[in-house]
Design an enzyme around this catalytic site. Structure first.
Site, short mmCIF file in Angstrom:
data_model
loop_
_atom_site.label_atom_id
_atom_site.label_comp_id
_atom_site.label_asym_id
_atom_site.label_seq_id
_atom_site.Cartn_x
_atom_site.Cartn_y
_atom_site.Cartn_z
N ASP A 51 7.31 -32.46 -57.05
CA ASP A 51 8.63 -33.01 -57.37
C ASP A 51 9.61 -31.95 -57.87
O ASP A 51 10.57 -32.25 -58.56
CB ASP A 51 8.50 -34.16 -58.39
CG ASP A 51 7.94 -33.67 -59.72
OD1 ASP A 51 7.47 -32.52 -59.76
OD2 ASP A 51 7.99 -34.43 -60.69
N HIS A 255 13.56 -9.80 -38.52
CA HIS A 255 13.60 -10.80 -39.60
C HIS A 255 12.31 -10.74 -40.43
O HIS A 255 11.66 -11.76 -40.66
CB HIS A 255 13.82 -12.21 -39.02
CG HIS A 255 15.21 -12.40 -38.49
ND1 HIS A 255 15.57 -13.41 -37.64
CD2 HIS A 255 16.35 -11.70 -38.72
CE1 HIS A 255 16.86 -13.31 -37.35
NE2 HIS A 255 17.35 -12.27 -37.99
N ASP A 272 18.45 -5.98 -45.73
CA ASP A 272 19.52 -6.89 -45.27
C ASP A 272 19.60 -7.98 -46.32
O ASP A 272 18.73 -8.85 -46.40
CB ASP A 272 19.12 -7.45 -43.89
CG ASP A 272 20.21 -8.31 -43.27
OD1 ASP A 272 21.13 -8.74 -44.00
OD2 ASP A 272 20.13 -8.55 -42.05
N ASP A 283 27.06 -10.38 -46.28
CA ASP A 283 25.91 -10.05 -45.43
C ASP A 283 25.94 -8.54 -45.18
O ASP A 283 26.77 -8.07 -44.40
CB ASP A 283 26.03 -10.85 -44.13
CG ASP A 283 24.83 -10.71 -43.21
OD1 ASP A 283 23.88 -10.02 -43.58
OD2 ASP A 283 24.87 -11.30 -42.12
N HIS A 364 19.57 -7.21 -30.41
CA HIS A 364 20.30 -8.35 -30.95
C HIS A 364 21.80 -8.16 -30.77
O HIS A 364 22.26 -7.10 -30.35
CB HIS A 364 19.92 -8.59 -32.42
CG HIS A 364 20.19 -7.43 -33.35
ND1 HIS A 364 21.45 -7.13 -33.83
CD2 HIS A 364 19.34 -6.50 -33.89
CE1 HIS A 364 21.36 -6.08 -34.63
NE2 HIS A 364 20.10 -5.67 -34.68
N HIS A 368 28.47 -11.81 -35.91
CA HIS A 368 28.58 -13.27 -36.01
C HIS A 368 29.70 -13.55 -36.99
O HIS A 368 30.01 -12.73 -37.85
CB HIS A 368 27.24 -13.91 -36.46
CG HIS A 368 26.65 -13.34 -37.71
ND1 HIS A 368 27.08 -13.69 -38.97
CD2 HIS A 368 25.66 -12.43 -37.90
CE1 HIS A 368 26.36 -13.02 -39.87
NE2 HIS A 368 25.51 -12.24 -39.25
N HIS A 375 25.97 -17.40 -41.03
CA HIS A 375 26.28 -17.46 -39.59
C HIS A 375 27.30 -18.59 -39.48
O HIS A 375 26.94 -19.75 -39.31
CB HIS A 375 25.03 -17.75 -38.77
CG HIS A 375 24.06 -16.60 -38.78
ND1 HIS A 375 22.81 -16.67 -38.22
CD2 HIS A 375 24.15 -15.35 -39.27
CE1 HIS A 375 22.18 -15.50 -38.39
NE2 HIS A 375 22.98 -14.69 -39.03
N GLU A 398 27.01 -5.22 -37.06
CA GLU A 398 25.67 -4.86 -37.51
C GLU A 398 24.77 -4.31 -36.40
O GLU A 398 23.72 -4.88 -36.09
CB GLU A 398 24.99 -6.06 -38.15
CG GLU A 398 25.06 -7.37 -37.36
CD GLU A 398 24.31 -8.49 -38.07
OE1 GLU A 398 23.14 -8.29 -38.40
OE2 GLU A 398 24.91 -9.56 -38.29
N TYR A 402 15.63 0.16 -33.39
CA TYR A 402 14.33 -0.19 -33.98
C TYR A 402 13.22 0.40 -33.11
O TYR A 402 13.03 -0.04 -31.97
CB TYR A 402 14.20 -1.72 -34.06
CG TYR A 402 15.42 -2.35 -34.68
CD1 TYR A 402 15.54 -2.49 -36.06
CD2 TYR A 402 16.48 -2.79 -33.88
CE1 TYR A 402 16.69 -3.04 -36.63
CE2 TYR A 402 17.63 -3.33 -34.43
CZ TYR A 402 17.73 -3.46 -35.81
OH TYR A 402 18.87 -4.00 -36.35
N ARG A 422 19.48 -0.41 -39.40
CA ARG A 422 20.60 -1.33 -39.13
C ARG A 422 21.65 -1.03 -40.19
O ARG A 422 21.30 -0.78 -41.34
CB ARG A 422 20.15 -2.80 -39.19
CG ARG A 422 21.30 -3.77 -38.94
CD ARG A 422 20.85 -5.20 -38.53
NE ARG A 422 20.11 -5.92 -39.54
CZ ARG A 422 18.81 -6.17 -39.51
NH1 ARG A 422 18.07 -5.70 -38.51
NH2 ARG A 422 18.23 -6.86 -40.47
N GLU A 424 25.17 -2.83 -41.54
CA GLU A 424 25.94 -4.07 -41.39
C GLU A 424 27.01 -4.19 -42.47
O GLU A 424 26.73 -4.03 -43.66
CB GLU A 424 24.99 -5.27 -41.51
CG GLU A 424 25.71 -6.61 -41.50
CD GLU A 424 24.76 -7.81 -41.45
OE1 GLU A 424 23.63 -7.69 -41.96
OE2 GLU A 424 25.16 -8.85 -40.91
N1 GLY Z 1 21.19 -11.54 -42.50
C1 GLY Z 1 21.25 -12.22 -41.30
C2 GLY Z 1 22.06 -11.51 -40.33
O1 GLY Z 1 22.33 -10.35 -40.50
O2 GLY Z 1 22.54 -12.08 -39.41
MN MN Z 2 24.48 -10.61 -40.18
MN MN Z 3 22.39 -9.38 -42.35
#
Ligand code: GLY
Ligand code: MN
Ligand code: MN
Length: 456
Positions: A51, A255, A272, A283, A364, A368, A375, A398, A402, A422, A424
């Site tokens: 709970d 991820h 990230d 982000d 990727h 976004h 997102h 971003e 890799y 990466r 971003e």
């Molecule tokens: N942290 C998620 C992305 O970079 O889209």
């Molecule tokens: Mn992002």
């Molecule tokens: Mn990110």
């Protein structure tokens, strides 16, 4: 350390004023018929174990239109004699519940401090909603968030559908209001931008604190604790999405979730992580050598990703299609990887979405939308055509590379084995060009090398 870091953050911005919520509501209502109604509900609370509740986060559309964050709530709006009326159904004041679960603004609080015209206890929802649905020609409601609200709406619509057959009145159907609200949310107001800039500054300083506390022998979770601890220390509501903290080969997992490995000398750590402030996300990704000194191979890849990110940010201009940053980043990465001998195709061939080899190392998208959701909402290709940037839109940029040597699907170049980079940032489109909301986060090789392992 947190006190020294906090001194870099600066004051918090003023909250979004009530009048702005009214103006958002009016912009939505101007697109809706006077005999139509809108219903927006809060997300359900989620249980962590037995709970114990997860920290609560409501639906962004409801937050956007009312600023109301509480659970078990429904907003509904209808036009009465030419005036749009916003009604909020809320959990009523209840001392016993508040002793256990925390304070509630209740009906009186909602009326006093939020942009609503009427407020009632959530227990009155069904009767009042059914009454309004009877008099409407269309119900705007997004199904699938709260099944009990879906049932109330569908029962009322069905009941009124029968009445329509008798006397010609009653709703003809239910439509999702999300795309109309998304169009509004896509363009950020100055007050929203200030919230996002603050979230971005807190996250930037958190990354800097993580860089300063980096050294081989630390674990990923220890560095995660510094970042997320600073989000809370600074008065944000914590992370906007679960942090990715991967060192060595873990930096090559997009991820990565475990965040529990040791950080070894000579490895790159990729983080990230972004905070959420008054509902608005930031982000940021940064990647750095855990020991503070890039190897030649790491430097080659880092500089290439940074060049691609800068080329992409330069494309964040009013009038450009939303995918211009992605195409710019891909081209720089492809050219660079050809020069470094990683790809042996021509540039055009390497960029081919099916047979190109760039996607082996960059798999990727570059951007976004970002806002109340990390997102964020907003159609990328309205009517099938790429959306053109307008002032006030916010997106991430971003790119990354890799080189997971653990991957069976490709031959990873030995020189770049287990380098994952990466970079971003969050970018606001303005008439004067890109405004990087996260620009205070260290990013160049020289900045990073001068910071990693050094106290504030
Ligand atoms: N942290 C998620 C992305 O970079 O889209
Ligand atoms: Mn992002
Ligand atoms: Mn990110």
């Amino acid at each position: 350390m947190f006190d020294a870091a906090k001194s870099l953050v600066g004051p918090e911005p003023a909250p979004i004023p009530i009048e702005e919520f009214r103006s958002r509501q009016n912009r939505l209502f101007s697109q809706i018929g006077n005999d139509e109604i809108i219903i927006l509900c809060s997300s359900p609370e989620t249980i962590h174990s037995n709970d114990v509740h997860h920290p609560y986060r409501s639906q962004s559309d409801l937050i956007y239109l009312t600023g109301w964050y509480e659970p078990e709530s429904v907003m509904f709006a209808e036009c009465r004699e030419g005036d749009w009326q916003v009604t909020l159904f809320v959990q009523p004041k209840d001392t016993l519940k508040e002793i256990w679960e925390g304070r509630r603004p209740g009906v009186e609080g909602a009326l006093k401090s939020w942009a609503v015209d009427n407020a009632y206890s959530i227990g009155e929802l069904e009767d009042r909603l059914s009454e309004s649905i009877r008099n409407s020609s269309k119900v705007y409601h997004r199904t699938g968030i709260r099944s009990e609200i879906d049932s109330i709406v569908s029962n009322a619509v069905q009941l009124r559908g029968r009445a329509r057959q008798l006397n010609g009145s009653g709703p003809i159907g239910v439509e999702d209001p999300s795309s109309k609200i998304a169009e509004l949310r896509l363009r950020k107001s100055p007050a929203e931008i200030e919230q996002m800039r603050h979230a971005g500054i807190v996250s930037s300083v958190a990354h800097e604190a993580a860089m300063r506390s980096s050294m081989s022998g630390r674990t990923e979770n220890q560095i995660q604790a510094i970042i997320e601890g600073f989000f809370v220390f600074s008065g944000t509501s914590g992370w906007a999405y679960p942090s990715i903290v991967g060192c060595g080969e873990n930096a090559t997992i997009l991820h990565y979730k475990e965040n529990n490995s040791p950080c070894n000398d000579g490895e790159i750590i990729l983080i990230d992580a972004g905070s959420e402030y008054r509902g608005y996300a930031s982000d940021i990704t940064r990647s750095w050598p855990i020991n503070g000194k890039f190897t030649d191979a790491q430097r080659e890849i880092y500089q290439l990703v940074l060049d691609s990110q800068e080329a992409a940010i330069a494309e964040c201009k009013v009038g450009n299609p939303y995918n211009a940053p992605h195409e710019a980043a891909r081209r720089v990465l492809a050219e660079g990887l050809i020069k470094l001998g990683v790809i042996s195709q021509s540039i055009e061939d390497s960029l081919d979405p099916v047979s190109g080899h760039l996607k082996h190392w960059y798999m990727h998208n570059t951007s976004h939308w970002i806002g109340l959701d990390v997102h964020d909402v907003g159609v990328y290709k309205p009517n099938g055509e790429p959306r053109l940037f307008e002032s006030g839109m916010c997106l991430t940029v971003e790119p990354g590379l890799y080189f997971g040597s653990w991957r069976p699907d490709v031959d990873c170049p030995e020189r770049y084995s287990n380098i994952g980079i990466r970079i971003e940032d969050d970018v606001l489109i303005t008439d004067l060009g890109p405004d990087v909301l996260t620009s205070s986060c260290p990013k160049t090789i020289a900045e990073i090398e001068s910071i990693v392992g050094q106290s504030f």
